[in-house]
Design a protein around this motif. Structure first.
Motif, PDB file in Angstrom:
ATOM      1  N   GLN A 175      28.189  22.125 -61.083  1.00  0.00           N
ATOM      2  CA  GLN A 175      27.467  22.529 -59.889  1.00  0.00           C
ATOM      3  C   GLN A 175      25.954  22.553 -60.138  1.00  0.00           C
ATOM      4  OE1 GLN A 175      29.098  26.304 -58.880  1.00  0.00           O
ATOM      5  NE2 GLN A 175      30.767  25.437 -57.656  1.00  0.00           N
ATOM      6  N   MET A 176      25.588  22.928 -61.340  1.00  0.00           N
ATOM      7  CA  MET A 176      24.169  22.962 -61.690  1.00  0.00           C
ATOM      8  C   MET A 176      23.584  21.546 -61.672  1.00  0.00           C
ATOM      9  SD  MET A 176      22.059  25.222 -62.328  1.00  0.00           S
ATOM     10  CE  MET A 176      20.948  26.001 -63.393  1.00  0.00           C
ATOM     11  N   LEU A 177      24.338  20.584 -62.134  1.00  0.00           N
ATOM     12  CA  LEU A 177      23.896  19.194 -62.158  1.00  0.00           C
ATOM     13  C   LEU A 177      23.711  18.655 -60.737  1.00  0.00           C
ATOM     14  CD1 LEU A 177      23.266  16.759 -63.937  1.00  0.00           C
ATOM     15  CD2 LEU A 177      25.665  16.128 -63.760  1.00  0.00           C
ATOM     16  N   ILE A 178      24.601  19.036 -59.839  1.00  0.00           N
ATOM     17  CA  ILE A 178      24.507  18.601 -58.441  1.00  0.00           C
ATOM     18  C   ILE A 178      23.234  19.156 -57.797  1.00  0.00           C
ATOM     19  CG2 ILE A 178      25.594  18.809 -56.167  1.00  0.00           C
ATOM     20  CD1 ILE A 178      28.299  18.732 -57.610  1.00  0.00           C
ATOM     21  N   MET A 179      22.788  20.318 -58.197  1.00  0.00           N
ATOM     22  CA  MET A 179      21.575  20.906 -57.641  1.00  0.00           C
ATOM     23  C   MET A 179      20.311  20.311 -58.278  1.00  0.00           C
ATOM     24  SD  MET A 179      22.809  24.872 -57.342  1.00  0.00           S
ATOM     25  CE  MET A 179      21.171  25.470 -57.098  1.00  0.00           C
ATOM     26  N   ILE A 180      20.374  19.964 -59.540  1.00  0.00           N
ATOM     27  CA  ILE A 180      19.194  19.480 -60.260  1.00  0.00           C
ATOM     28  C   ILE A 180      18.847  18.045 -59.877  1.00  0.00           C
ATOM     29  CG2 ILE A 180      18.320  18.874 -62.557  1.00  0.00           C
ATOM     30  CD1 ILE A 180      19.704  21.372 -63.602  1.00  0.00           C
ATOM     31  N   VAL A 181      19.819  17.177 -59.685  1.00  0.00           N
ATOM     32  CA  VAL A 181      19.573  15.759 -59.395  1.00  0.00           C
ATOM     33  C   VAL A 181      18.740  15.568 -58.120  1.00  0.00           C
ATOM     34  CG1 VAL A 181      20.690  13.570 -58.808  1.00  0.00           C
ATOM     35  CG2 VAL A 181      21.546  14.928 -60.714  1.00  0.00           C
ATOM     36  N   PRO A 182      19.073  16.209 -56.995  1.00  0.00           N
ATOM     37  CA  PRO A 182      18.223  16.025 -55.814  1.00  0.00           C
ATOM     38  C   PRO A 182      16.794  16.561 -55.996  1.00  0.00           C
ATOM     39  CG  PRO A 182      20.322  16.970 -55.185  1.00  0.00           C
ATOM     40  CD  PRO A 182      20.264  16.967 -56.674  1.00  0.00           C
ATOM     41  N   ILE A 183      16.651  17.639 -56.729  1.00  0.00           N
ATOM     42  CA  ILE A 183      15.326  18.201 -56.960  1.00  0.00           C
ATOM     43  C   ILE A 183      14.482  17.242 -57.799  1.00  0.00           C
ATOM     44  CG2 ILE A 183      14.058  20.080 -58.109  1.00  0.00           C
ATOM     45  CD1 ILE A 183      16.366  21.937 -57.230  1.00  0.00           C
ATOM     46  N   VAL A 184      15.062  16.672 -58.834  1.00  0.00           N
ATOM     47  CA  VAL A 184      14.346  15.714 -59.677  1.00  0.00           C
ATOM     48  C   VAL A 184      13.979  14.475 -58.873  1.00  0.00           C
ATOM     49  CG1 VAL A 184      14.583  14.176 -61.680  1.00  0.00           C
ATOM     50  CG2 VAL A 184      15.345  16.556 -61.829  1.00  0.00           C
ATOM     51  N   ALA A 185      14.886  13.993 -58.044  1.00  0.00           N
ATOM     52  CA  ALA A 185      14.606  12.821 -57.208  1.00  0.00           C
ATOM     53  C   ALA A 185      13.465  13.116 -56.229  1.00  0.00           C
ATOM     54  CB  ALA A 185      15.861  12.399 -56.452  1.00  0.00           C
ATOM     55  N   MET A 186      13.478  14.301 -55.637  1.00  0.00           N
ATOM     56  CA  MET A 186      12.438  14.679 -54.689  1.00  0.00           C
ATOM     57  C   MET A 186      11.071  14.736 -55.379  1.00  0.00           C
ATOM     58  SD  MET A 186      12.189  18.055 -52.260  1.00  0.00           S
ATOM     59  CE  MET A 186      11.966  19.169 -53.628  1.00  0.00           C
ATOM     60  N   ILE A 187      11.008  15.309 -56.563  1.00  0.00           N
ATOM     61  CA  ILE A 187       9.752  15.388 -57.310  1.00  0.00           C
ATOM     62  C   ILE A 187       9.260  13.988 -57.662  1.00  0.00           C
ATOM     63  CG2 ILE A 187       8.736  16.120 -59.517  1.00  0.00           C
ATOM     64  CD1 ILE A 187      10.530  18.621 -59.321  1.00  0.00           C
ATOM     65  N   PHE A 188      10.163  13.113 -58.083  1.00  0.00           N
ATOM     66  CA  PHE A 188       9.792  11.740 -58.433  1.00  0.00           C
ATOM     67  C   PHE A 188       9.165  11.025 -57.240  1.00  0.00           C
ATOM     68  CE2 PHE A 188      11.013   7.249 -58.335  1.00  0.00           C
ATOM     69  CZ  PHE A 188      10.294   6.790 -59.430  1.00  0.00           C
ATOM     70  N   PHE A 189       9.795  11.099 -56.075  1.00  0.00           N
ATOM     71  CA  PHE A 189       9.276  10.407 -54.895  1.00  0.00           C
ATOM     72  C   PHE A 189       7.970  11.011 -54.392  1.00  0.00           C
ATOM     73  CE2 PHE A 189      13.746   8.928 -54.485  1.00  0.00           C
ATOM     74  CZ  PHE A 189      13.471   7.575 -54.597  1.00  0.00           C
ATOM     75  N   MET A 190       7.809  12.318 -54.535  1.00  0.00           N
ATOM     76  CA  MET A 190       6.558  12.953 -54.125  1.00  0.00           C
ATOM     77  C   MET A 190       5.404  12.494 -55.012  1.00  0.00           C
ATOM     78  SD  MET A 190       7.812  16.808 -53.043  1.00  0.00           S
ATOM     79  CE  MET A 190       6.389  17.512 -53.763  1.00  0.00           C
ATOM     80  N   GLN A 191       5.625  12.424 -56.305  1.00  0.00           N
ATOM     81  CA  GLN A 191       4.582  11.969 -57.224  1.00  0.00           C
ATOM     82  C   GLN A 191       4.241  10.507 -56.990  1.00  0.00           C
ATOM     83  OE1 GLN A 191       6.071  12.891 -61.124  1.00  0.00           O
ATOM     84  NE2 GLN A 191       5.232  14.965 -61.081  1.00  0.00           N
TER      85      GLN A 191
END
Length: 102
Positions: free
Chosen positions: A2-18
């Protein structure tokens, strides 16, 4: 899991914002580099003028606003429009062309 499911979208969002921020910075830098004497500009304060002088060492531009010359930092420029040929220059070119043909 469950932790992995929450971390992947956050990392993707940060990548696209940068990525989008880097793209915007590059476009801004290209805009500032495209300034030349005679270009029409608008400052971040809304002042419209024509670039009279660019000082690379002080990183400033001098704007001609209907006969009043003001000095601004280059980062204070919001938009740049390439300088258009004035009517006086067109008349001078037409006169010189007709005199050459005669």
């Amino acid at each position: 899991m469950q932790m992995l499911i929450m971390i992947v979208p956050i990392v993707a969002m940060i990548f696209f914002m940068q990525r989008s921020q880097k793209k915007q910075q590059q476009q801004r830098q290209n805009l500032l580099n495209s300034m030349t004497q005679g270009s029409r500009v608008v400052t971040i304060g809304g002042l419209h003028g024509v670039i009279s002088e660019i000082n690379e060492s002080k990183n400033t531009v001098t704007l001609d606003c209907e006969g009043i010359y003001l000095e601004f930092d280059r980062v204070a420029i919001r938009t740049v429009t390439p300088g258009a040929v004035s009517e006086e220059e067109v008349e001078v070119n037409e006169i010189s062309e007709t005199s050459e043909n005669e």
